[in-house]
Write a protein that holds these residues in place. Structure first.
Motif, short mmCIF file in Angstrom:
data_model
loop_
_atom_site.label_atom_id
_atom_site.label_comp_id
_atom_site.label_asym_id
_atom_site.label_seq_id
_atom_site.Cartn_x
_atom_site.Cartn_y
_atom_site.Cartn_z
N MET A 154 0.81 -1.22 0.00
CA MET A 154 0.00 0.00 0.00
C MET A 154 0.84 1.27 0.00
O MET A 154 0.33 2.37 -0.07
CB MET A 154 -0.92 0.01 1.23
CG MET A 154 -1.96 -1.09 1.23
SD MET A 154 -2.75 -1.27 2.83
CE MET A 154 -3.84 0.14 2.83
N GLY A 155 2.15 1.14 0.12
CA GLY A 155 3.02 2.31 0.16
C GLY A 155 3.04 2.96 1.53
O GLY A 155 2.71 2.33 2.53
N LYS A 156 3.44 4.22 1.56
CA LYS A 156 3.46 4.94 2.83
C LYS A 156 2.05 5.44 3.14
O LYS A 156 1.57 6.36 2.49
CB LYS A 156 4.41 6.15 2.76
CG LYS A 156 5.87 5.76 2.66
CD LYS A 156 6.74 7.01 2.66
CE LYS A 156 8.21 6.62 2.63
NZ LYS A 156 9.09 7.79 2.63
N VAL A 157 1.42 4.78 4.08
CA VAL A 157 0.05 5.18 4.38
C VAL A 157 -0.04 5.74 5.80
O VAL A 157 0.42 5.11 6.76
CB VAL A 157 -0.92 3.99 4.25
CG1 VAL A 157 -2.36 4.46 4.41
CG2 VAL A 157 -0.75 3.31 2.91
N ASN A 158 -0.59 6.91 5.90
CA ASN A 158 -0.83 7.52 7.20
C ASN A 158 -2.21 7.07 7.67
O ASN A 158 -3.19 7.17 6.93
CB ASN A 158 -0.77 9.04 7.01
CG ASN A 158 -1.13 9.79 8.26
OD1 ASN A 158 -2.18 9.57 8.86
ND2 ASN A 158 -0.27 10.69 8.66
N ILE A 159 -2.27 6.58 8.90
CA ILE A 159 -3.53 5.99 9.36
C ILE A 159 -4.65 7.03 9.43
O ILE A 159 -5.81 6.74 9.14
CB ILE A 159 -3.37 5.25 10.70
CG1 ILE A 159 -4.65 4.48 11.04
CG2 ILE A 159 -2.97 6.18 11.82
CD1 ILE A 159 -4.53 3.47 12.12
N ALA A 160 -4.30 8.27 9.78
CA ALA A 160 -5.33 9.31 9.86
C ALA A 160 -5.91 9.61 8.48
O ALA A 160 -7.12 9.74 8.32
CB ALA A 160 -4.74 10.57 10.49
N ASP A 161 -5.02 9.70 7.49
CA ASP A 161 -5.50 9.90 6.10
C ASP A 161 -6.39 8.74 5.69
O ASP A 161 -7.42 8.93 5.06
CB ASP A 161 -4.31 9.93 5.13
CG ASP A 161 -3.61 11.26 5.16
OD1 ASP A 161 -4.15 12.19 5.82
OD2 ASP A 161 -2.53 11.38 4.56
N TRP A 162 -5.95 7.57 6.06
CA TRP A 162 -6.65 6.35 5.68
C TRP A 162 -8.06 6.34 6.27
O TRP A 162 -9.02 5.91 5.64
CB TRP A 162 -5.83 5.15 6.16
CG TRP A 162 -6.36 3.82 5.76
CD1 TRP A 162 -6.33 3.28 4.51
CD2 TRP A 162 -6.97 2.85 6.61
NE1 TRP A 162 -6.88 2.02 4.54
CE2 TRP A 162 -7.28 1.73 5.81
CE3 TRP A 162 -7.27 2.81 7.98
CZ2 TRP A 162 -7.89 0.60 6.32
CZ3 TRP A 162 -7.87 1.67 8.48
CH2 TRP A 162 -8.17 0.58 7.65
N MET A 163 -8.18 6.86 7.51
CA MET A 163 -9.48 6.91 8.14
C MET A 163 -10.26 8.16 7.74
O MET A 163 -11.42 8.31 8.08
CB MET A 163 -9.32 6.89 9.67
CG MET A 163 -8.79 5.57 10.20
SD MET A 163 -8.29 5.67 11.93
CE MET A 163 -9.85 5.90 12.73
N GLY A 164 -9.57 9.06 7.06
CA GLY A 164 -10.23 10.28 6.60
C GLY A 164 -10.41 11.34 7.67
O GLY A 164 -11.32 12.17 7.61
N ILE A 165 -9.54 11.33 8.71
CA ILE A 165 -9.59 12.41 9.71
C ILE A 165 -8.24 13.09 9.76
O ILE A 165 -7.27 12.62 9.16
CB ILE A 165 -9.98 11.86 11.11
CG1 ILE A 165 -8.99 10.78 11.55
CG2 ILE A 165 -11.40 11.31 11.09
CD1 ILE A 165 -9.26 10.27 12.95
N SER A 166 -8.16 14.21 10.46
CA SER A 166 -6.89 14.92 10.52
C SER A 166 -5.95 14.24 11.51
O SER A 166 -6.38 13.52 12.41
CB SER A 166 -7.11 16.37 10.94
OG SER A 166 -7.42 16.43 12.31
N ASP A 167 -4.65 14.46 11.30
CA ASP A 167 -3.65 13.87 12.19
C ASP A 167 -3.89 14.24 13.64
O ASP A 167 -3.81 13.41 14.54
CB ASP A 167 -2.24 14.35 11.79
CG ASP A 167 -1.76 13.70 10.51
OD1 ASP A 167 -2.57 13.00 9.87
OD2 ASP A 167 -0.59 13.89 10.16
N GLY A 168 -4.18 15.54 13.84
CA GLY A 168 -4.36 16.02 15.21
C GLY A 168 -5.52 15.32 15.90
O GLY A 168 -5.41 14.90 17.06
N LEU A 169 -6.60 15.17 15.17
CA LEU A 169 -7.78 14.51 15.75
C LEU A 169 -7.44 13.07 16.08
O LEU A 169 -7.81 12.55 17.14
CB LEU A 169 -8.96 14.60 14.78
CG LEU A 169 -10.25 13.92 15.25
CD1 LEU A 169 -10.75 14.57 16.53
CD2 LEU A 169 -11.33 13.98 14.17
#
Lengths: 200, 172, 208
Positions: A154-169
């Motif tokens: 899947m490459g470099k995946v950020n979990i927050a992006d993946w869930m569709g929320i912001s990193d801070g949240l």
């Protein structure tokens, strides 16, 4: 602006030296937190000692908060640091194998090394086992593992992006959940250890 | 109270490990890891014994390309040497430097050691297949919010809880 | 001990709240381009390099010039500027090319058929803070029009225009465009451009 070494700001030798000192801190803390005692480690699965969970989550959350803020204020470029690529299939299967390894052997690689050098014979055997495991893996890599290891990319995946929320949240939610969990496991531990003595 | 049973506050230890993790990222761009260093040792050993094999085999190839540089001279190996020094230091301070087998009261030393060996082998294979162990992939992955770190977290801890019942004799 | 626990967990909660607030307050995550940035970037006029300037530098064998061809490899193989490196636009952020694109010494010039892809690549790299990157004005189409097949100015044109035409005619001959009406050569000479790489190590991997 960090990271210093990948951006060519500090030399090879300094970088290795820093690695050594960071290692000292890491090793000291693992030992001081009780990670060299396999009974304390395994306790997380039986409810009599939750030190692993507490240390693990506070470390991960601290790093996540720190790196997020440093990136936000421009002190580090999160894109140029070690960012594990996601290969979900081998990670899930490998994680499953490691779960068995943990339940049977009672360590993970970092903790077993700390325990082995501080005199735990079981940990020395565990470290030996890891080397045997890596050798076995290395020599059977092409026929057995290569395809599996590279599947589910899947490459470099950020979990927050993946869930569709912001990193801070995401960080905030993770911390709140962890705090609730900390509270819950403290109660569980009290209940479990009140019934019998686990002689740690 | 027995000094060797005293441990640092778990949350404080965790926060400080987090700080060291940030430092590792800030200075070197690296995550804290353990199995990676062990892998480097294996690669070095195989490379020294039979360089021609290491050059060809897929597992070793990527790491031994550079003829000049030893595959053991990596950041992770130096970090692990530090980890060893740090653990000894802490154990000395708390009075925990003692040769012993740690186990649950109801199993024999032999059982414990065989289980440790099997567990080690499984961890060796699992960490290679899963691209990292609990510290390198899951903890460092959590720090950068990498999805793979959380998958590993669920697999290792979730898997652990699922199978814990079957191995309870080893621990309680 | 209890109090200490609460203190540390509280610290974590405060930290995460801080992260959450700065993230929400800035509204757009830090790694996203904001409208005002785009305007600033677009209005910069020094991001272009003209075909004449590029021809002059190529003819003088300027070693500080790095040409990046952003088109597909197929197109690159069939025709490209001398010494150009082919980095298709979708690979522009790949680590293996970062050393080529992000460095202080070389003048990096992006081009594609028009200036469309080059502008995109330039905006991306600008946003990442890379320096010394330029766009070939008008792209290869303009290159063919002005350098390889220059049109003779009308008799009433200024002396400057004639000078430019003479230069272009010379350039056209140099780059194999032949006469103003000649065919575009498909085998332009491609001297190797030595790339001076900035020392840069790839971030390694924890356990992997």
């Amino acid at each position: 602006m960090g990271p210093l070494y990948p951006l060519g700001i500090i030399s090879d030798e300094i970088n290795m030296l820093i690695g050594f000192f960071i290692g000292i801190g890491f090793g000291f803390l693992l030992e001081a937190a009780g990670f060299t005692n396999t009974r304390k480690l395994a306790g997380v699965f039986y409810g009599y000692d939750f030190v692993v969970l507490k240390v693990f989550f506070s470390a991960g959350i601290t790093a996540a908060i720190g790196l997020f803020l440093m990136n936000h204020y421009g002190y580090i470029d999160i894109q140029s640091i070690f960012y594990p690529k996601t290969f979900w299939i081998p990670t899930l299967i490998g994680g499953g194998i490691m779960a068995f390894g943990f339940l049977i052997g009672g360590f993970c690689p970092g903790t077993s090394l700390c325990a082995a050098v501080t005199g735990k014979i079981d940990a020395m055997v565990f470290v030996l086992g890891i080397f045997i495991g890596i050798f076995f893996y290395a020599f059977t890599y092409e026929p057995l593992w290569e395809t599996l290891r590279n599947s589910g990319k899947m490459g470099k995946v950020n979990i927050a992006d993946w869930m569709g929320i912001s990193d801070g949240l995401f960080i905030f939610l993770m911390t709140v959940i962890a705090a609730i969990m900390f509270f819950a496991v403290t109660l569980i531990q009290k209940k479990v250890t009140s019934k019998r003595d686990y002689q740690l | 109270m027995d000094r060797s049973k005293t441990y640092m506050n778990s949350y404080l230890a965790g926060i400080l490990i987090g700080v060291f993790m940030i430092a590792a990222y800030y200075f070197s761009g690296e995550g804290l890891g353990a199995s990676g260093a062990m892998k480097a040792v294996v690669i070095t050993a195989v490379n020294d014994i039979n360089h021609d094999y290491a050059k060809e085999a897929h597992f070793f190839k990527a790491r031994v390309k550079d003829e000049e540089k030893s595959p053991a001279k990596t950041w992770l190996v130096f970090e692990i040497i530090g980890v060893i020094a740090g653990a000894i230091l802490s154990a000395a301070i708390y009075g925990r430097l003692k040769l012993q087998v740690v186990k649950a009261p109801h199993i024999t030393n032999k059982t414990r050691l065989i289980a440790a060996l099997i567990g080690g082998i499984l961890f060796g294979v699992g960490s290679q297949l899963g691209r990292g162990c609990t510290s390198g992939m899951v903890m460092s992955g959590m720090g950068v919010l990498s999805l793979s770190g959380f998958i590993g977290l669920v697999a290792i801890f979730g898997g652990g809880y699922v199978i814990a019942y079957f191995f309870r004799k080893l621990w309680i | 001990m209890k109090k200490l626990d609460a203190l540390f967990v509280g610290l974590l909660l405060i930290g995460s709240l801080w992260a959450f607030i700065v993230n929400t307050a800035s509204n757009t995550p830090t790694n996203r381009i904001q409208p005002c940035d785009i305007i600033n970037i677009i209005s910069q006029s020094d991001k272009y390099i003209t075909t004449d300037e590029l021809a002059r530098r190529l003819m003088s064998d300027d070693p500080t010039l790095t040409l990046i061809d952003l088109r597909e490899n197929k197109e690159f193989v069939s025709y490209s500027l001398p010494g150009a490196i082919n980095i298709p636009i979708e690979k522009i952020l790949d680590n293996e090319y970062r050393d080529i694109i992000n460095q202080d010494v070389q003048t990096v010039v992006f081009y594609s058929n028009s200036s469309d892809l080059a502008v995109k690549a330039w905006m991306l790299t600008k946003r990442l803070g890379y320096k010394n990157n330029f766009i070939l004005k008008g792209g290869l189409n303009n290159w063919v029009e002005t350098i390889l097949r220059p049109t003779e100015p009308s008799e009433t044109a200024s002396r400057e225009e004639f000078e430019r035409y003479n230069f272009r005619k010379a350039a056209s001959a140099y780059f194999g465009g032949g006469s103003a009406t000649g065919e575009v050569s498909t085998s332009a000479p491609k001297p190797k451009v030595a790339i001076k790489r900035k020392k840069k190590q790839a971030a390694g991997g924890g356990c992997d």
